[in-house]
Design an enzyme around this catalytic site. Structure first.
Site, mmCIF file in Angstrom:
data_model
loop_
_atom_site.group_PDB
_atom_site.id
_atom_site.type_symbol
_atom_site.label_atom_id
_atom_site.label_comp_id
_atom_site.label_asym_id
_atom_site.label_seq_id
_atom_site.Cartn_x
_atom_site.Cartn_y
_atom_site.Cartn_z
ATOM 1 N N GLU A 92 0.805 -1.222 0.000
ATOM 2 C CA GLU A 92 0.000 0.000 0.000
ATOM 3 C C GLU A 92 0.844 1.282 0.000
ATOM 4 O O GLU A 92 0.471 2.266 -0.615
ATOM 5 C CB GLU A 92 -0.928 0.009 1.225
ATOM 6 N N SER A 349 -27.253 -28.040 51.877
ATOM 7 C CA SER A 349 -26.249 -28.478 52.854
ATOM 8 C C SER A 349 -24.844 -27.990 52.547
ATOM 9 O O SER A 349 -23.893 -28.421 53.192
ATOM 10 C CB SER A 349 -26.244 -30.015 52.920
#
Length: 780
Positions: A92, A349
């Site tokens: 680019e 429990s």
């Protein structure tokens, strides 16, 4: 030339330089003012509306798009493959590191092509100019190009080259709703941007040129052609061999899908995002996937509306590795959006390990203290066990491993419910009570609310020398730790939960001994909540199963529905062999004796009616709790006839007598002392001459059947029916058949029982003062 003329020329030159300097300064000031009035666009324009939640390795868990439904995965340059950055700059903008935002040569070439062809052939855009267009969409016209150039120069003045490149890497259009290389890499290639190959890097570098036309999932042929062009352009930067191999790779992209792992945790963290674009969590993506798969595999076996929740915490760091708030996020019928990790539910429990641990720290018990699992009334509160049976004399270890209710209530009654709840709160576990309610004995059986999150955090104390911690969901979350138990008590309770305590370890019968997992289950009243919490050296795992709306699930309890899932999670996530643990210096093993509960003393062999190996904390062996039903000391003495061995006194005989030193078992346990233990523990029968003496068992008798009787069926298909009555009591009594509670009713009402099975039958009746009678007979 005259001197005055020279002076005039110098003066004019000075004035021209000053004018030029002033003009330059004015232009500079004008540029500064214009830059301030028209600043460049700010990166992250949609940050408040776009958010990514990721696992600890960067794997996306869930993406919340911006208002345009764009997915963006923020990533630092250091987390992007150098191959991609090389391909990007090489294809680019080769001069990116050198130009001031604009490449004059590229612009001149683009202008010449425009004049020659009458249209824009190439834009001559640098990466900086592309970033300007990304941040501020600009029309592709000549005025637009000029504005783009100005913006590029501004960006170069405000940001470093790496910052500009970082903006491009995060905002470049990648097709559809994707922006940025990380989003594209994850969505198309299924991998993070730091792991891109040469072919991957070239493909993603060219994709922003025509995002829709080059989408690899829809246009693989076009995408490959464009990719190959980039690869060929990289000659001289990459080796010919690497380029050749990359050219051979096909373009294969997966279907773009929304990431959806740990969705309820993502929702939770989203509310705390505060404008952030990305939240890094502590979750392990693989562990999360495994847990969600295990939950999905169980859905078919669950009734409608039943959900599940799982929380997995690393013991060392308190970081959460897996978080499942519901069984299936896509199933609205199972209340998919209700996060049961944070919902307050009855813990059943699961609080019992903390009760026994705190009682050990308080010096009330040791691991083998004698407790009574028999029908008892605690100020009108009469707890029963889950299976509605009783076991008689039990140790703390047995009571905890079998999750017996009556012994737990007895210990809580001695410790005090308010102290217990306050100690849990200090340790980081806060219980929720209904408005206006205060702690009572029912709290140990689930009579208060808490969350899976708090329970798991509290259970980490058993792997962290008694220090619990708050689960952490992000790396920056502070470590919040509290002392729940002493290191010694935590060691003892973990050993009991893992192996059954010293006795269980001695016979290698502990449920978790070979895998190093200490675990506890729980079931709330009415089968509304099934729990299982487990601790290994590395992880603490919590499982909850139930209906979020609180309706019952008959037959669903912790041991049969939650525990199997817990075991599967440990099997999948923790293959680490358990380490050999050394007890803390405060813990040691010693022999103790029942019924006194104190250390074994060879000099008092006759008072030691049952021995056990116990864990003692701080060299303390607390005695058995004081008898609730009978006053007086546990040690006592009586006399027997020197010849017959029957019990006697000076008031009823003048024959030679012998004094016997003895110990009493708690009155409520005496009916449960069978066989040799009963003969050893209870005094002998009274001499016939002393029948008027008080017998501890006198005053309560069963009528309707006698001991030793054989009851025969009249017909094979017809069960005999017993009608029993009790004499010597008017208040309520307990009826037990073979140790199992069969009835609790006033003494004047008959007890009807059908004898459906052959064999020996033991029936016991007991009142609330501990008096009892028992008959044993056979059915044929």
């Amino acid at each position: 030339m005259s001197w005055p003329h020279i002076r005039r020329q110098r003066l004019h030159g000075l004035l021209r330089r000053r004018r030029a300097w002033l003009i330059g300064l004015a232009l500079l000031l004008a540029l500064v003012v214009l830059d301030a009035v028209f600043p460049p666009p700010v990166p992250g324009r949609d940050a408040p509306h776009a958010l990514l939640i990721v696992a600890r390795d960067g794997t996306p868990l869930r993406a919340f798009p911006d208002r345009d439904h764009v997915w963006r995965h923020p990533v630092a340059l250091s987390d992007v493959s150098p191959l991609y950055l090389a391909a990007l700059e090489g294809y680019e903008d080769r001069w990116f590191r050198w130009h001031p935002g604009v490449n004059p040569l590229a612009l001149a070439r683009a202008g010449w092509q425009w004049l020659r062809h009458g249209e824009i052939v190439s834009g001559g855009s640098t990466l900086t100019m592309q970033v300007a267009r990304i941040l501020e969409p600009i029309p592709r016209t000549l005025p637009g190009k000029l504005r783009q150039i100005v913006r590029a120069v501004q960006l170069e003045a405000h940001y470093s080259k790496d910052e500009i490149l970082g903006i491009y890497v995060n905002y470049a259009p990648m097709g559809g709703v994707l922006e940025g290389v990380e989003a594209a890499s994850r969505a198309y290639l299924g991998k993070p941007a730091r792991r891109l190959s040469h072919a991957d890097a070239a493909l993603l570098a060219v994709l922003p040129q025509a995002p829709s036309r080059l989408r690899p999932d829809r246009q693989p042929a076009r995408a490959r052609q464009a990719r190959d062009k980039v690869l060929q352009r990289m000659a001289g930067v990459w080796s010919a061999a690497d380029i050749g191999d990359a050219l051979q790779e096909p373009v294969v992209a997966q279907t773009v899908r929304d990431p959806l792992l740990a969705p309820l945790l993502a929702e939770r963290l989203r509310k705390e995002a505060a404008g952030r674009q990305r939240i890094d969590t502590t979750l392990d993506a693989q562990a999360q996937q495994t847990v969600e798969l295990l939950l999905a595999n169980r859905l078919a076996g669950l009734p409608p509306r039943v959900s599940m929740a799982v929380l997995v915490v690393d013991n060392e760091t308190l970081e959460v590795r897996a978080y499942a708030g519901s069984a299936d996020f896509s199933d609205a019928d199972r209340f998919a959006h209700v996060d049961m990790v944070r919902a307050s539910r009855s813990p059943g429990s699961t609080l019992k390990p903390f009760l026994y641990g705190l009682a050990i720290d308080e010096g009330l018990i040791h691991s083998e203290s004698l407790l009574g699992d028999v029908p008892q009334s605690f100020g009108g509160y009469q707890p029963g066990n889950f299976q509605q049976s009783f076991h008689g004399p039990v140790s703390v270890s047995e009571a905890l491993t079998k999750s017996l209710n009556v012994p737990a209530v007895e210990v809580l009654d001695r410790l005090d419910p308010n102290r217990f709840v306050a100690a849990l709160r200090r340790g980081g576990l806060k219980l929720d009570f209904p408005k206006g309610e205060s702690p009572n004995l029912a709290v140990i059986l689930g009579g208060a609310g808490t969350t899976l999150e708090q329970l798991v955090g509290a259970y980490t104390a058993f792997a962290r020398q008694g220090v619990s911690g708050k689960p952490r969901y992000t790396p920056e979350a502070p470590r919040v730790e509290q002392r729940m138990l002493s290191a010694g008590a935590a060691f003892i309770i973990r050993d009991i939960l893992e192996s059954g305590g010293p006795v269980g370890r001695a016979v290698e019968a502990g449920s978790g001994i070979r895998r190093g997992i200490a675990w506890k289950t729980g079931t709330s009243f009415g089968f509304r909540d099934a729990w299982s919490i487990g601790v290994s050296d590395r992880l603490t795992v919590g499982v909850w199963i139930g209906r979020p709306d609180g309706t019952p699930n008959p037959g669903f309890f912790g041991a049969n529905i939650a525990a199997p899932l817990l075991v599967d999670i440990f099997s999948a996530l923790d293959q680490q062999a358990p380490a050999q643990r050394t007890p803390p210096l405060s813990v040691r093993q010693e022999k103790i004796c029942w019924p006194l509960g104190t250390r074994y003393d060879p000099a008092e062999e006759g008072l030691c009616q049952r021995q056990a190996l116990a864990w003692l904390l701080n060299d303390t062996a607390p005695p058995t709790f004081a008898d609730r039903l009978r006053s007086g000391e546990a040690r006592y003495s009586y006399e027997v006839d020197a010849r017959s061995g029957l019990r006697t006194t000076a008031e009823c005989t003048d024959r030679p007598r012998r004094k016997i030193d003895a110990v009493r078992w708690p009155a409520a346990l005496e009916p449960w002392l069978g066989g040799d233990l009963a003969r050893k523990a209870l005094p002998p029968a009274w001499d016939p001459a002393c029948r008027r003496q008080s017998d501890p068992e006198a005053g309560l008798r069963i009528s309707g059947v006698t001991s030793g009787e054989v009851i025969k069926r009249v017909r094979p298909d017809q069960d005999p029916v017993l009608r029993l009555e009790v004499r010597g009591q008017r208040g309520p009594v307990y009826w037990l058949i073979n140790g199992r509670l069969a009835g609790h009713r006033p003494a004047h009402l008959p007890f009807i029982h059908r004898l459906s099975e052959s064999g020996r039958v033991d029936i016991t009746v007991m009142d609330e003062q501990g008096r009892f009678d028992r008959v044993s007979f056979s059915v044929r």
